[in-house]
Design a protein around this motif. Structure first.
Motif, PDB file in Angstrom:
ATOM      1  N   TYR A  62       0.782  -1.211  -0.116  1.00  7.94           N
ATOM      2  CA  TYR A  62       0.002   0.176   0.125  1.00  7.94           C
ATOM      3  C   TYR A  62       0.919   1.097  -0.163  1.00  7.94           C
ATOM      4  O   TYR A  62       0.485   2.106   0.035  1.00  7.94           O
ATOM      5  N   ARG A  63       2.099   1.232  -0.245  1.00  9.06           N
ATOM      6  CA  ARG A  63       2.813   2.075  -0.103  1.00  9.06           C
ATOM      7  C   ARG A  63       2.790   3.491  -0.854  1.00  9.06           C
ATOM      8  O   ARG A  63       2.983   4.734  -0.241  1.00  9.06           O
ATOM      9  N   GLY A  64       1.963   3.240  -2.100  1.00  6.16           N
ATOM     10  CA  GLY A  64       1.926   4.546  -2.624  1.00  6.16           C
ATOM     11  C   GLY A  64       0.558   5.101  -2.358  1.00  6.16           C
ATOM     12  O   GLY A  64       0.287   6.418  -2.619  1.00  6.16           O
ATOM     13  N   ASN A  65      -0.225   4.541  -1.388  1.00  5.58           N
ATOM     14  CA  ASN A  65      -1.384   5.378  -1.023  1.00  5.58           C
ATOM     15  C   ASN A  65      -1.210   6.033   0.592  1.00  5.58           C
ATOM     16  O   ASN A  65      -2.077   6.595   0.993  1.00  5.58           O
ATOM     17  N   ILE A  66      -0.131   5.383   1.142  1.00  4.53           N
ATOM     18  CA  ILE A  66      -0.013   6.055   2.544  1.00  4.53           C
ATOM     19  C   ILE A  66       0.319   7.405   2.761  1.00  4.53           C
ATOM     20  O   ILE A  66       1.445   7.816   2.545  1.00  4.53           O
ATOM     21  N   ARG A  67      -0.241   8.172   3.391  1.00  4.88           N
ATOM     22  CA  ARG A  67      -0.088   9.742   3.399  1.00  4.88           C
ATOM     23  C   ARG A  67       0.005   9.949   4.779  1.00  4.88           C
ATOM     24  O   ARG A  67       0.555  10.971   5.227  1.00  4.88           O
ATOM     25  N   ARG A  68      -0.470   9.092   5.691  1.00  6.18           N
ATOM     26  CA  ARG A  68      -0.396   9.629   7.438  1.00  6.18           C
ATOM     27  C   ARG A  68       0.010   8.354   7.846  1.00  6.18           C
ATOM     28  O   ARG A  68      -0.699   6.982   7.570  1.00  6.18           O
ATOM     29  N   VAL A  69       0.789   8.490   8.910  1.00  4.85           N
ATOM     30  CA  VAL A  69       1.031   7.408   9.810  1.00  4.85           C
ATOM     31  C   VAL A  69       0.822   7.909  11.325  1.00  4.85           C
ATOM     32  O   VAL A  69       1.103   8.688  11.657  1.00  4.85           O
ATOM     33  N   PHE A  70       0.070   6.944  12.003  1.00  9.41           N
ATOM     34  CA  PHE A  70      -0.030   7.295  13.522  1.00  9.41           C
ATOM     35  C   PHE A  70       0.999   5.963  14.312  1.00  9.41           C
ATOM     36  O   PHE A  70       0.834   5.086  13.923  1.00  9.41           O
ATOM     37  N   LEU A  71       1.761   6.639  14.895  1.00 10.67           N
ATOM     38  CA  LEU A  71       2.568   5.937  16.006  1.00 10.67           C
ATOM     39  C   LEU A  71       1.970   5.458  17.175  1.00 10.67           C
ATOM     40  O   LEU A  71       1.534   6.373  18.071  1.00 10.67           O
ATOM     41  N   ALA A  72       1.550   4.247  17.419  1.00  9.01           N
ATOM     42  CA  ALA A  72       0.875   3.676  18.554  1.00  9.01           C
ATOM     43  C   ALA A  72       1.749   3.047  19.446  1.00  9.01           C
ATOM     44  O   ALA A  72       3.082   2.741  19.110  1.00  9.01           O
ATOM     45  N   ASP A  73       1.696   2.432  20.656  1.00 10.27           N
ATOM     46  CA  ASP A  73       0.384   2.433  21.217  1.00 10.27           C
ATOM     47  C   ASP A  73       0.491   3.822  22.163  1.00 10.27           C
ATOM     48  O   ASP A  73       0.275   5.130  21.536  1.00 10.27           O
ATOM     49  N   GLY A  74       0.294   3.633  23.337  1.00  8.15           N
ATOM     50  CA  GLY A  74      -0.016   4.893  24.234  1.00  8.15           C
ATOM     51  C   GLY A  74       0.571   6.115  24.338  1.00  8.15           C
ATOM     52  O   GLY A  74       0.221   7.126  24.638  1.00  8.15           O
ATOM     53  N   ASN A  75       2.059   5.861  24.488  1.00  4.64           N
ATOM     54  CA  ASN A  75       2.698   7.239  24.593  1.00  4.64           C
ATOM     55  C   ASN A  75       4.080   6.830  23.697  1.00  4.64           C
ATOM     56  O   ASN A  75       5.127   6.731  24.133  1.00  4.64           O
ATOM     57  N   ALA A  76       4.079   7.118  22.269  1.00  8.01           N
ATOM     58  CA  ALA A  76       5.148   7.019  21.511  1.00  8.01           C
ATOM     59  C   ALA A  76       6.483   7.732  21.684  1.00  8.01           C
ATOM     60  O   ALA A  76       7.689   7.443  21.652  1.00  8.01           O
ATOM     61  N   LEU A  77       6.113   8.945  22.449  1.00  6.99           N
ATOM     62  CA  LEU A  77       7.358   9.800  22.732  1.00  6.99           C
ATOM     63  C   LEU A  77       8.055   9.183  23.757  1.00  6.99           C
ATOM     64  O   LEU A  77       9.299   9.860  24.258  1.00  6.99           O
ATOM     65  N   THR A  78       7.846   7.986  24.303  1.00  6.24           N
ATOM     66  CA  THR A  78       8.568   7.508  25.443  1.00  6.24           C
ATOM     67  C   THR A  78      10.012   6.898  24.841  1.00  6.24           C
ATOM     68  O   THR A  78      10.842   6.483  25.481  1.00  6.24           O
ATOM     69  N   LEU A  79       9.910   6.697  23.466  1.00  5.49           N
ATOM     70  CA  LEU A  79      11.147   6.150  22.630  1.00  5.49           C
ATOM     71  C   LEU A  79      12.237   7.315  22.839  1.00  5.49           C
ATOM     72  O   LEU A  79      11.712   8.456  22.843  1.00  5.49           O
ATOM     73  N   SER A  80      13.445   6.733  22.663  1.00  7.24           N
ATOM     74  CA  SER A  80      14.360   7.846  22.694  1.00  7.24           C
ATOM     75  C   SER A  80      14.284   8.639  21.422  1.00  7.24           C
ATOM     76  O   SER A  80      13.585   8.293  20.538  1.00  7.24           O
ATOM     77  N   THR A  81      14.853   9.955  21.307  1.00  7.30           N
ATOM     78  CA  THR A  81      14.869  10.747  20.331  1.00  7.30           C
ATOM     79  C   THR A  81      15.550  10.055  18.994  1.00  7.30           C
ATOM     80  O   THR A  81      14.896  10.222  17.896  1.00  7.30           O
ATOM     81  N   ASP A  82      16.563   9.558  19.209  1.00  8.18           N
ATOM     82  CA  ASP A  82      17.386   8.679  18.145  1.00  8.18           C
ATOM     83  C   ASP A  82      16.538   7.913  17.456  1.00  8.18           C
ATOM     84  O   ASP A  82      16.546   7.514  16.160  1.00  8.18           O
ATOM     85  N   LYS A  83      15.853   6.827  18.185  1.00  5.64           N
ATOM     86  CA  LYS A  83      15.152   5.899  17.828  1.00  5.64           C
ATOM     87  C   LYS A  83      13.771   6.490  16.903  1.00  5.64           C
ATOM     88  O   LYS A  83      13.542   5.920  15.799  1.00  5.64           O
ATOM     89  N   LEU A  84      12.873   7.391  17.716  1.00  5.52           N
ATOM     90  CA  LEU A  84      11.947   8.192  16.685  1.00  5.52           C
ATOM     91  C   LEU A  84      12.392   8.682  15.481  1.00  5.52           C
ATOM     92  O   LEU A  84      11.937   8.574  14.554  1.00  5.52           O
ATOM     93  N   LEU A  85      13.796   9.396  15.593  1.00  3.43           N
ATOM     94  CA  LEU A  85      14.370   9.858  14.243  1.00  3.43           C
ATOM     95  C   LEU A  85      14.244   8.847  13.300  1.00  3.43           C
ATOM     96  O   LEU A  85      14.109   8.970  12.006  1.00  3.43           O
ATOM     97  N   ASN A  86      15.049   7.820  13.748  1.00  3.18           N
ATOM     98  CA  ASN A  86      15.407   6.647  12.649  1.00  3.18           C
ATOM     99  C   ASN A  86      14.011   6.146  12.321  1.00  3.18           C
ATOM    100  O   ASN A  86      13.957   6.014  10.788  1.00  3.18           O
TER     101      ASN A  86
END
Ligand code: SF4
Length: 299
Positions: A62-86
């Motif tokens: 579906y890669r040609g149709n995906i315009r939005r991505v939602f990072l789940a679950d409850g608190n995705a910002l709990t990941l390190s900034t480096d991992k999120l940037l990756n």
């Protein structure tokens, strides 16, 4: 859109119905709010990159149709900034039409990000976070075991609005019960005035089967607001929200939990919304068949 092997329930905001839901964590890093048992059945964990990559690969057809991505679950910002940037970098490389990445974010996770972290995340594609502040009232936050003070809640919201990332702020009407209703409305309005979110949603408290709050209610330790009292609380909240005339805050109270629906832009539509709430309150006062168990749901 969701492609994964099932591991516990998956939740997303209604506005992410057409997004690719990418689970970067399983469960919620806090998982202790008394009114919420969304993730109580799963052990919280941050997913390793191999699992995240497997889910991204599952979305390839579906890669040609995906315009939005939602990072789940409850608190995705709990990941390190480096991992999120990756992850954001991989998403940009994988989905050529990607316009926006969003996630839920908890206050303590937001506070662990520096302004420079947030700027880097925005530049990498994180354009929106949904933050369930729920209340700006210290006593209410403590009662529901939110794990933060009002001051921390406000600082977290301000950290986002000071960045370019858009903030969708959620509050819960009735969360303090009857005795705390006025303080909950007044202090939540103060917090909103200090944060100045881009979007504001006022949900109504629902009690979930298996939650501590429902048990408190059944022991007579929590007094649920009636629909008309919820309208009075919403009226006080909106009345006390004072945003500058340059503000453009999309206000919505149209969640499935709400007894009546309202939508507008603040501060422009404040008086119209207050009139509509007053009318709804008059109608809801006539309700004779309200049963608190109408507010009890299962996840
Ligand atoms: S309300 Fe949010 S922070 Fe609290 S337990 Fe539920 S998912 Fe976690």
């Amino acid at each position: 859109m969701y492609f994964d092997d099932a591991e516990g329930p998956v939740f997303r905001p209604p506005s992410e119905a057409h997004s690719f839901i990418l689970r970067v964590t399983i469960g919620c890093s806090h998982n202790q709010c008394t009114y919420c048992n969304m993730y109580r059945t799963v052990q919280f964990r941050i997913r390793p990159m191999e699992e995240i990559m497997r889910q991204i690969e599952g979305a390839m057809p579906y890669r040609g149709n995906i315009r939005r991505v939602f990072l789940a679950d409850g608190n995705a910002l709990t990941l390190s900034t480096d991992k999120l940037l990756n992850i954001l970098h991989i998403l940009k490389q994988t989905f050529p039409k990607l316009q926006r990445v969003s996630s839920y974010a908890g206050p303590l996770d937001i506070l662990r990000k520096t302004p420079a972290d947030l700027e880097a995340l925005y530049d990498a594609g994180l354009k929106l976070v949904y933050y369930g502040m729920e209340s700006g009232d210290d006593a209410t936050l403590a009662r529901v075991n939110k794990g933060v003070t009002a001051a921390q809640s406000i600082e977290a919201g301000q950290r986002i609005t000071a960045s370019k990332i858009k903030l969708s702020l959620m509050v819960i009407l009735g969360l303090g019960g009857k005795p705390a209703s006025e303080a909950h409305a007044a202090n939540t309005a103060k917090a909103i005035n200090a944060i100045r979110p881009n979007m504001l949603s006022a949900l109504t408290l629902m009690m979930y089967r298996g939650s501590e709050l429902l048990a408190e209610f059944e022991r007579g330790e929590f007094e649920l607001l009636s629909p008309a009292e919820i309208m009075a609380e919403l009226q006080q909240l909106l009345n006390d929200i004072e945003l500058s005339s340059q503000s453009h805050c999309l206000f919505r109270s149209n969640h499935i939990s709400n007894y009546a629906t309202f939508a507008g832009t603040l501060p422009r539509d404040k008086n119209r919304l207050l009139d509509e709430i007053k009318e709804a309150q008059l109608e809801l006062r006539k309700m004779t068949n309200w049963d608190p168990y109408n507010n009890v749901e299962s996840f």
